[in-house]
Design an enzyme around this catalytic site. Structure first.
Site, mmCIF file in Angstrom:
data_model
loop_
_atom_site.group_PDB
_atom_site.id
_atom_site.type_symbol
_atom_site.label_atom_id
_atom_site.label_comp_id
_atom_site.label_asym_id
_atom_site.label_seq_id
_atom_site.Cartn_x
_atom_site.Cartn_y
_atom_site.Cartn_z
ATOM 1 N N VAL A 7 -0.138 -2.674 10.663
ATOM 2 C CA VAL A 7 0.407 -2.322 11.971
ATOM 3 C C VAL A 7 -0.174 -3.193 13.089
ATOM 4 C CG1 VAL A 7 1.039 0.048 11.395
ATOM 5 C CG2 VAL A 7 -1.256 -0.409 12.211
ATOM 6 N N CYS B 253 -5.024 -3.302 2.535
ATOM 7 C CA CYS B 253 -4.760 -3.391 3.982
ATOM 8 C C CYS B 253 -5.998 -3.658 4.826
ATOM 9 C CB CYS B 253 -4.001 -2.143 4.433
ATOM 10 S SG CYS B 253 -2.986 -2.496 5.896
ATOM 11 N N GLU C 196 0.858 -1.197 0.000
ATOM 12 C CA GLU C 196 0.000 0.000 0.000
ATOM 13 C C GLU C 196 0.896 1.251 0.000
ATOM 14 O OE1 GLU C 196 -2.027 0.068 3.758
ATOM 15 O OE2 GLU C 196 -3.403 1.682 3.198
ATOM 16 N N LYS D 166 -9.549 2.106 -1.746
ATOM 17 C CA LYS D 166 -9.730 1.444 -0.445
ATOM 18 C C LYS D 166 -11.067 1.817 0.200
ATOM 19 C CE LYS D 166 -7.106 0.763 3.898
ATOM 20 N NZ LYS D 166 -5.853 1.138 4.587
HETATM 21 C C1 ACM Z 1 -3.877 -0.053 7.218
HETATM 22 O O1 ACM Z 1 -4.993 -0.222 6.742
HETATM 23 N N1 ACM Z 1 -2.911 0.533 6.525
HETATM 24 C C2 ACM Z 1 -3.557 -0.510 8.577
#
Ligand code: ACM
Length: 266
Positions: A172, A145, A40, A111
Site C-alpha cells: 500500500v 510484504c 500475500e 511474516k
Molecule cells: C503489508 O505488509 N501488507 C503492507
C-alpha cells in the site's frame, strides 16, 4: 543455470476463499515455469476488521486450500510456487508464505515484520528468515510484504544462500518497488515481488493496493514490471550465475568486504 521465474498479480476478493482459489487456478493452469510467486494472503484478501474474520478464512499451511491447489499445480506443471496465506496454527494466526515444490513438499515462513493493523490480527513470525530448495535445488528465500523496509530481511536471506527472494506482497505504501531494486543490488540476487491489485473495503475502511509486481536482477534491472491494475501471470528466464557472483568490482565483494565490527550491534 537458466531458470524460469514468474509473478502472478491479481485482485483477491475479501473473505471469498472459494472464488480466489478458482481465480488462481485459472491464472496458473498451463503456465510453465520453475518458480511462480503469488501475492500475500492470496486466498483470503487483506483488510480484516477483527480476528474472528481472519480465523474464518485461515488455513493449515500444509493441508489447507492454498497448499492443496499449489500441490496440484506443482505436480501438473513441474513448477514450484510461493503464496501468502492466513495461517491457522493451534490457537494462533500468522501471516505466512508457503513454498510448494513439484514433489508436494511444503515449506513455511511466517511474516516477521507485521504492518500496521496486522499487529492486532496476527502473531509475529517465529521461524526466522528461511531459505528453501526449490525445483533443481535452487535456493529461494521467503519474505512477506513489509519485510522489505528492513534491509536486514533480504541481507539475512542472502547470507543464508538465497539466489532469489520470493516476495509475496499486498503493498500500500509507494516505495517498495523502488526499494527492492536496491535490495537486489546490495545483495546481488534476483527478487520476485508478487503484489495484488484492487481495493479491499470493509465496514467503512478501505485500502488500495499498488500492483506493479516486478522481477529484478542482481544489477538492479527490472526485467518485468506489471502495471497497477492488470491481473496476469508473466514469466522471464534468468541466469542464476549472476546471483552467484558477489563481486561488485574485482576488489569488492558484498559479503567478504563487510566490516561488521563497525556495524551497530544490539
Ligand atoms: C503489508 O505488509 N501488507 C503492507
Amino acid at each position: 543455470m537458466k531458470y524460469k521465474i514468474g509473478i502472478c498479480q491479481f485482485n483477491p476478493v475479501l473473505m471469498d476463499v472459494k472464488q480466489n482459489i478458482t481465480r488462481m487456478e485459472k491464472l496458473l493452469t498451463g503456465v510453465k515455469a520453475d518458480l511462480i510467486v503469488l501475492p500475500e494472503l492470496a486466498a483470503s484478501g487483506y483488510l480484516f476488521k477483527n480476528i474472528d474474520e481472519v480465523r474464518k478464512v485461515s488455513e493449515n499451511a500444509y493441508t489447507g486450500v492454498t497448499a492443496n491447489l499449489l500441490k496440484k499445480l506443482a505436480a501438473e506443471n513441474n513448477s514450484s510456487y510461493v503464496a501468502g496465506i492466513a495461517e491457522k496454527y493451534k490457537d494462533k494466526l500468522f501471516n505466512s508464505a508457503i513454498l510448494v515444490n513439484p514433489d508436494g513438499e511444503v515449506h513455511l515462513y511466517r511474516k516477521i515484520h507485521l504492518f500496521n493493523e496486522e499487529k492486532n490480527l496476527f502473531s509475529p513470525g517465529d521461524l526466522g528468515f528461511r531459505v528453501f530448495k526449490t525445483k533443481n535445488d535452487v535456493p529461494v528465500g521467503l519474505m512477506v510484504c513489509f519485510d522489505w523496509i528492513f534491509p536486514e530481511s533480504a541481507r539475512t536471506l542472502m547470507l543464508k544462500g538465497a539466489q532469489i527472494i520470493a516476495h509475496s506482497a499486498n503493498l500500500v505504501l509507494p516505495w517498495c518497488q523502488r526499494s527492492m531494486i536496491t535490495r537486489s543490488i546490495e545483495n546481488r540476487l534476483f527478487t520476485a515481488t508478487a503484489n495484488r491489485t484492487g481495493t479491499d473495503d470493509n465496514d467503512g475502511s478501505s485500502l488500495t493496493f499498488t500492483g506493479m509486481s516486478q522481477i529484478t536482477t542482481p544489477k538492479g534491472e527490472i526485467i518485468y514490471r506489471l502495471n497497477e491494475t492488470e491481473e496476469k501471470v508473466v514469466t522471464a528466464e534468468i541466469d542464476l550465475e549472476e546471483a552467484l557472483n558477489k563481486n561488485v568490482t574485482p576488489l569488492n565483494h558484498v559479503i567478504t568486504d563487510r566490516r561488521s565490527e563497525y556495524y551497530y550491534q544490539e
